[in-house]
Each structure stands twice: as structure tokens, then as C-alpha cells.
Write a protein that holds these residues in place. Sequence first.
Motif, mmCIF file in Angstrom:
data_model
loop_
_atom_site.group_PDB
_atom_site.id
_atom_site.type_symbol
_atom_site.label_atom_id
_atom_site.label_comp_id
_atom_site.label_asym_id
_atom_site.label_seq_id
_atom_site.Cartn_x
_atom_site.Cartn_y
_atom_site.Cartn_z
ATOM 1 N N ARG A 103 0.878 -1.349 -0.050
ATOM 2 C CA ARG A 103 -0.006 0.198 0.034
ATOM 3 C C ARG A 103 0.897 1.317 0.214
ATOM 4 N N ASP A 116 -5.878 3.802 4.121
ATOM 5 C CA ASP A 116 -4.629 2.742 3.983
ATOM 6 C C ASP A 116 -4.887 1.584 4.559
ATOM 7 N N ALA A 119 -7.700 -0.433 3.489
ATOM 8 C CA ALA A 119 -7.468 -1.222 2.145
ATOM 9 C C ALA A 119 -6.653 -2.335 2.481
ATOM 10 N N HIS A 122 -9.051 -5.008 3.874
ATOM 11 C CA HIS A 122 -9.814 -5.434 2.850
ATOM 12 C C HIS A 122 -9.158 -6.332 1.896
ATOM 13 N N GLU A 157 -4.988 -1.313 -4.775
ATOM 14 C CA GLU A 157 -6.211 -1.105 -5.443
ATOM 15 C C GLU A 157 -5.597 -1.083 -6.960
#
Length: 255
Positions: A103, A116, A119, A122, A157
Motif C-alpha cells: 500500500r 490505507d 484497504a 480489505h 487497488e
Amino acid sequence: MSEPVISLRGVTAELGSRPVLRGIDLTVHRGEVVALLGANGSGKSTAIRSVIGQVPVSGGEIEIFGTPRRRFRDWKRVGYVPQRTTAAGGVPATVTEIVASGRLSRARFGVLRKADHEAVRHALELVGMADRAKDSVNALSGGQHQRVLIARALASEPELLIMDEPMAGVDLASQEVLAQTLREQVAAGTTVLLVLHELGPLEPLIDRAVVLRDGCVLHDGPPPRAVGQHALPGHDHVHPHAAHDAEPIRTGLLS
Ligand SMILES: Nc1ncnc2c1ncn2[C@@H]1O[C@H](COP(=O)(O)OP(=O)(O)OP(=O)(O)O)[C@@H](O)[C@H]1O
């Protein structure tokens, strides 16, 4: 056809004194899922490592998102899963730390903020490893390592995922989980180039297969139905979507 996300034209590369890529042409358009197939040593890993800049090329041109690779800096748009390796290379680190490293390209000044961390969590959920978040990666099995590496690639992502045998060592149930994850990424518009030995649960997702042999492109078109008996040298393969009078494709994947 949409714009190319990856474009290789006449790419050559040598490792040691051995020519490993001998004039590769390969284009991956936005939203496509392209499988790179071929026998051991045919140059698949070298081809994708040339795209991400880990292998110097001696000729030809590579572009990522329309930018010559030498000038491309926007790596947060790209997620990369290397060929099977341990996630930490023996360095003590937790699962979360490894995934968080994926990230960093999106974090301003290298500082991870709330979004962040979310994310990262996730990404771990996507690969079914959220319950191991605090564990040392050195306590994971090979297939679990692989899932952590995939989570690391997903954490930024990325618009483009480049994966070298992402399913290697992953059990069938986890392959199904990862295939579902990938399906969602693709539905959201992610472009994917991945090296595979077997299409397996990913088969329905693959738009196109590029088969390498001895550093050259042998086939670029519909994926072979099965990378097994049907792919044996000399087996003439006709894709079911091909016109009836189409020339059989000699996939020769294993030769
Ligand atoms: N560091 C290196 N130095 C010299 N030769 C190398 C090096 N890495 C790979 N090669 C050679 O380059 C060729 C292509 O290797 P590459 O790893 O790209 O093949 P591959 O198609 O990904 O194979 P596999 O299916 O086994 O992963 C092989 O002949 C290999 O021996």
C-alpha cells in the motif's frame, strides 16, 4: 478495441549469454485478462519481469499505460505477484506488515492513514487471510504465503495486476476464493496479465491466451480448452468458438 495497458513490440532479452526473449509482441488492452502459457523455461517469467523493469531488455519497445517503460513511474497503478517465493524472504514480519508494504505506493510521504489501513484489511479479507493478520509470515504455509502476496498486490487497488503463477501451491478451495476475488477485480475494470500452467478455476475469466515457446510467441488467441492432454505436442486444437473451417491451432504448450 480499448487502449493498450501493456504493449511489447519485438522485445528481446538475454540472461547470461542466453537469448531468453527473441522478439516478443504482446498487447494487453484495458479490461482484458490475458494468460501467458508455455513450457518451463519458455520465457514467461522473463517476459513479465521485463514489463515491471526487473529484467533489462536488449531490443524492442515496452509501454505501460501508453508510457515507455523507462519513463513509467506510476507504479501504484500496478500490482505484481512474483513467482512463488516466501512473502518475507526470511525477514520477521507480520502478515499485515507485508500486505501494508503493497500500500506504500499509495500512501503520501510513506505514512499509512485510516483509509490505507482499511484497504490493507480489505485485501486480506479478499484472500481469506484476515484471521491471520497479526501472525508472523514465517508461520504460514506455502499456499498461505501466496495468498498474502496476492493481498499485497491488491492492497494498492491497482488498475493492472501482473501475476506469475498466482495459484501455485494454493489448494483448490482457496483457488476458488481467489478466482472469485479476481472476478470481482475484473468486473470493476482491472486489467490482468498472468502466467499460468493450468487455467483451472480461472478459465472462465481468461479472454486470451498467449503461448510462448523458446522466447517466441507461438499462439495469441482464444485460450486452449484444457492445458493437459489437449495441449500435448502435436495435438491439433480447434477452439469451439472458432469458425468451422478455421485452421487448427497447434498449441504445443508442453513442448
Ligand atoms: N538469472 C538467470 N540467469 C540465466 N538464465 C536465466 C535466469 N533466469 C532464467 N533464466 C533462463 O531463461 C529461460 C526462461 O526462464 P523463465 O523463468 O522466463 O521461464 P518460464 O517460462 O517462466 O519457466 P517456468 O514455467 O519454469 O517458470 C530459461 O531457460 C532459464 O534457464
